[in-house]
Design a protein around this motif. Structure first.
Motif, PDB file in Angstrom:
ATOM      1  N   UNK B 165      54.952 -28.671  -0.387  1.00  0.00           N
ATOM      2  CA  UNK B 165      55.320 -28.447   1.217  1.00  0.00           C
ATOM      3  C   UNK B 165      53.661 -28.328   2.212  1.00  0.00           C
ATOM      4  N   UNK B 166      52.738 -27.379   1.645  1.00  0.00           N
ATOM      5  CA  UNK B 166      51.509 -27.546   2.205  1.00  0.00           C
ATOM      6  C   UNK B 166      51.164 -28.967   2.630  1.00  0.00           C
ATOM      7  N   UNK B 167      51.249 -29.839   0.614  1.00  0.00           N
ATOM      8  CA  UNK B 167      50.154 -30.774   1.801  1.00  0.00           C
ATOM      9  C   UNK B 167      50.935 -32.087   2.401  1.00  0.00           C
ATOM     10  N   UNK B 168      52.243 -31.942   2.420  1.00  0.00           N
ATOM     11  CA  UNK B 168      52.815 -32.932   4.076  1.00  0.00           C
ATOM     12  C   UNK B 168      52.192 -32.245   5.222  1.00  0.00           C
ATOM     13  N   UNK B 169      52.330 -30.648   5.094  1.00  0.00           N
ATOM     14  CA  UNK B 169      52.313 -30.626   6.427  1.00  0.00           C
ATOM     15  C   UNK B 169      50.542 -30.694   6.879  1.00  0.00           C
ATOM     16  N   UNK B 170      50.149 -30.985   6.295  1.00  0.00           N
ATOM     17  CA  UNK B 170      48.479 -31.289   6.243  1.00  0.00           C
ATOM     18  C   UNK B 170      48.055 -32.510   6.079  1.00  0.00           C
ATOM     19  N   UNK B 171      49.001 -33.409   5.095  1.00  0.00           N
ATOM     20  CA  UNK B 171      48.773 -35.144   5.890  1.00  0.00           C
ATOM     21  C   UNK B 171      49.927 -35.212   7.496  1.00  0.00           C
ATOM     22  N   UNK B 172      50.876 -34.441   7.358  1.00  0.00           N
ATOM     23  CA  UNK B 172      51.676 -35.225   8.777  1.00  0.00           C
ATOM     24  C   UNK B 172      50.482 -34.648  10.085  1.00  0.00           C
ATOM     25  N   UNK B 173      49.793 -33.401  10.168  1.00  0.00           N
ATOM     26  CA  UNK B 173      48.792 -32.693  11.025  1.00  0.00           C
ATOM     27  C   UNK B 173      47.780 -33.767  10.916  1.00  0.00           C
ATOM     28  N   UNK B 174      47.242 -33.792  10.127  1.00  0.00           N
ATOM     29  CA  UNK B 174      46.471 -35.208   9.913  1.00  0.00           C
ATOM     30  C   UNK B 174      46.073 -36.163  10.120  1.00  0.00           C
ATOM     31  N   UNK B 175      47.174 -36.639   9.930  1.00  0.00           N
ATOM     32  CA  UNK B 175      47.987 -38.400  10.806  1.00  0.00           C
ATOM     33  C   UNK B 175      47.943 -38.425  11.948  1.00  0.00           C
ATOM     34  N   UNK B 176      47.709 -37.534  12.427  1.00  0.00           N
ATOM     35  CA  UNK B 176      48.771 -37.937  14.536  1.00  0.00           C
ATOM     36  C   UNK B 176      47.446 -37.232  14.821  1.00  0.00           C
TER      37      UNK B 176
END
Lengths: 89, 515
Positions: B165-176
């Motif tokens: 879950x932390x990785x998903x959030x980090x990746x999503x935020x980092x992407x946009x």
């Protein structure tokens, strides 16, 4: 004079945040379920909106939208250089 | 699992919204590249400006923490945190935000430190201010990643592990943030604010019906001596309540908020923001606080009954109870999950999914902080120390993007290993630290006699005070006030005293600021 009036208005609203007279009471339950202390602060938010409406109507700093008179930055070379291009040498 | 799927769908929408902003970014609006990436070309319209500014100030505490605080402390939560913010934040935007915008427009400032450097004719003191602002911002970013992992695990009933879950959030935020910059972040924050605002009202109606009416719930709380005080403020001292009004001063001093003020297309966009900000606070905080209080009436629900039991044991705890037992009872009594519990009990699956998306939206408020740190590094360090002059504006933007990646990955790595309690504490001290930094903005904008040495004194004081209050329990809690009050007052005194003893900036500089 106008500034004094605004200062008094804002200070009064700030002081009204300290609703000591409702500190220890829960009743009446406003609308049948909101404790009076909570209802007061909900109404307080509406009162703040009214203050902000007055400020935007009567004290809006429109002069900030006007271009400022040009002041040559050569008169203050250190200041101009310090902003973007690095520390003064 | 269905709510988790709704949340993943929400995350996909967020990536699309944020990355969509990237498509129009490359000089199409005639703005220089750094201004477009870091400030959306100073072109945000009134609705996006209001919604994104409000959204960027909302965190997981707004939905979950406020309800949890109200569950334990009662209605006082709203007066402590919400109505005080409703007054102070719009006033700071009106008086300080507008002036910051005007100076940014006139002189091309992209960060507050650039304004400080120009205003006070300083260089390295600005770097120190940057370092203090950055250090106080880092805990928020780590909390955001941690919150994402915790939230997804809770929403999925444990099926989605914390690290994933932390990785998903980090990746999503980092992407946009990486692709969309400020424009992407603003659009996402605006979307999230609409979600928050929708959730509060809907949750209130649905849960109210499930409880059989809030009136009955409140009467049941009033009927019990153990819960009746939750509906008053008799357990809180008026001085403590008063001192909490200093905390919202931190908002304008947050670098991501100050930078946001520079993004408005026109000054008049601030009008709608200051007008509706108190109503937005009301729309989000009132339902969450009220639901937190009302949750105390759900003693028939096993998970809430367990919390009430733990609270009772804590209240009657014998002096010989071990620290571990007290800590365990506190964890059991914690109410941050009461709103999800209430929704699970009364709400249809789609509403639980909407809540999950709202929680993720709140948790991902760290996007603005990541972008702010990236902007500050690119402008206040890279550009200032010659990077842009040597390598060009395009490289400056890429440096900012690279910083986004490095920062997010570092935050994720720390979030995996460190206990959250540390960062919860750090965030509390950061609020006080930023409030104590707010005199810098006031002095820069309103007092011609302020000097760089006064600013230096304030920055050093904030470093010392934050470390001191973090290490010494009860430090600076004078006369029953919170430490934020003496910290801010001492900052003011230092700014005034040291400035008066030192040389003012040159007349040419003062003339650029209207003096």
């Amino acid at each position: 004079m106008a500034r004094l009036v605004w200062f008094v208005l804002i200070l009064s609203l700030y002081l009204l945040h300290q609703d000591l007279w409702l500190w220890r009471q829960a009743r009446p339950l406003v609308f049948g379920f909101l404790p009076v202390g909570l209802a007061y602060h909900a109404a307080y938010c509406v009162a703040v909106t009214a203050l902000m409406w007055m400020l935007t109507r009567m004290a809006w700093p429109a002069e900030l939208d006007e271009p400022a008179p040009h002041v040559p930055s050569a008169a203050a070379p250190e200041a101009a250089a310090a902003v973007r291009r690095g520390p003064p040498r | 699992m269905i709510p988790a799927l709704i949340v993943f769908g929400y995350l996909a929408v967020i990536i699309y919204v944020g990355v969509f902003a990237w498509r129009g970014q490359h000089g199409s609006r005639g703005a220089a590249l750094p201004e477009e990436y870091f400030l959306a070309g100073r072109s945000l319209g009134p609705a996006v400006f209001l919604l994104s500014l409000f959204g960027t100030n909302m965190t997981a505490f707004t939905i979950l923490g406020s309800a949890g605080h109200a569950f334990a402390n009662g209605i006082v939560t709203f007066g402590l945190m919400a109505s005080s913010s409703a007054l102070v934040i719009p006033l700071t935007l009106f008086f300080i935000g507008t002036r910051l915008w005007a100076l940014g427009k006139r002189h091309g400032f992209i960060t507050p430190v650039q304004m400080f450097r120009d205003r006070w004719e300083c260089g390295h003191i600005g770097t120190l201010i940057f370092a203090v602002q950055a250090a106080l911002l880092v805990p928020y970013i780590i909390i955001g990643v941690m919150g994402g992992g915790t939230a997804l695990r809770a929403i999925s009933g444990g099926l989605v592990p914390y690290w994933f879950g932390g990785a998903v959030v980090a990746l999503v935020v980092m992407s946009y943030v990486f692709f969309g910059g400020m424009r992407g972040t603003a659009l996402v924050n605006a979307f999230q604010t609409v979600l928050f605002l929708s959730f509060g009202a809907v949750a209130l109606v649905v849960i109210g019906r499930g409880l059989g009416g809030f009136g009955a719930a409140m009467e049941s709380l009033l009927a019990s001596p153990s819960t009746a005080p939750l509906l008053t403020r008799e357990r809180v001292s008026p001085l403590f309540f008063l001192s909490y009004t200093f905390i919202p001063l931190s908002t304008i001093a947050f670098p991501h908020i100050a930078i946001f003020c520079l993004t408005a297309r026109r000054l008049v966009h601030f009008k709608r923001t200051v007008l509706f900000y108190p109503l937005c606070i009301l729309a989000i905080w009132l339902p969450c606080v009220f639901l937190g209080v009302a949750a105390n009436a759900m003693s028939d629900t096993p998970r809430i009954a367990a919390k009430l039991e733990a609270r009772q044991q804590l209240g009657a705890a014998p002096a010989l109870m071990s620290a571990e037992d007290r800590a365990a009872l506190r964890r059991q009594a914690a109410g941050d999950d009461v709103v999800p519990i209430m929704l699970e009990q009364f709400a249809p699956v789609w509403l639980a999914g909407l809540l999950g998306a709202g929680i993720m939206a709140a948790v991902m408020a760290s996007d603005s902080q990541i972008l702010a740190l990236s902007t500050m590094f690119a402008e206040d360090v890279f550009a200032f120390y010659g990077g842009t002059g040597r390598f060009g504006a395009g490289v400056q933007v890429q440096t900012g993007r690279a910083f986004v990646v490095v920062l997010t990955l570092a935050a994720y790595a720390i979030a995996l290993g460190a206990p959250q309690s540390i960062f919860d504490l750090a965030v509390q001290y950061a609020f006080s630290g930023y409030a104590a930094l707010s005199p810098l903005l006031v002095a820069a904008l309103f007092w011609r006699r302020s000097t760089k040495w006064g600013a230096l004194a304030v920055a050093l004081w904030v470093i010392v005070a934050v470390i001191y209050t973090a290490r010494v329990p009860g430090a600076l809690a004078w006369l029953g006030l919170m430490p934020v009050v003496p910290m801010t007052l001492v900052s003011c005194a230092l700014m005034v005293g040291v400035s008066l003893l030192t040389r003012a900036p040159s007349p040419a500089t003062l003339a650029r600021y209207g003096w």
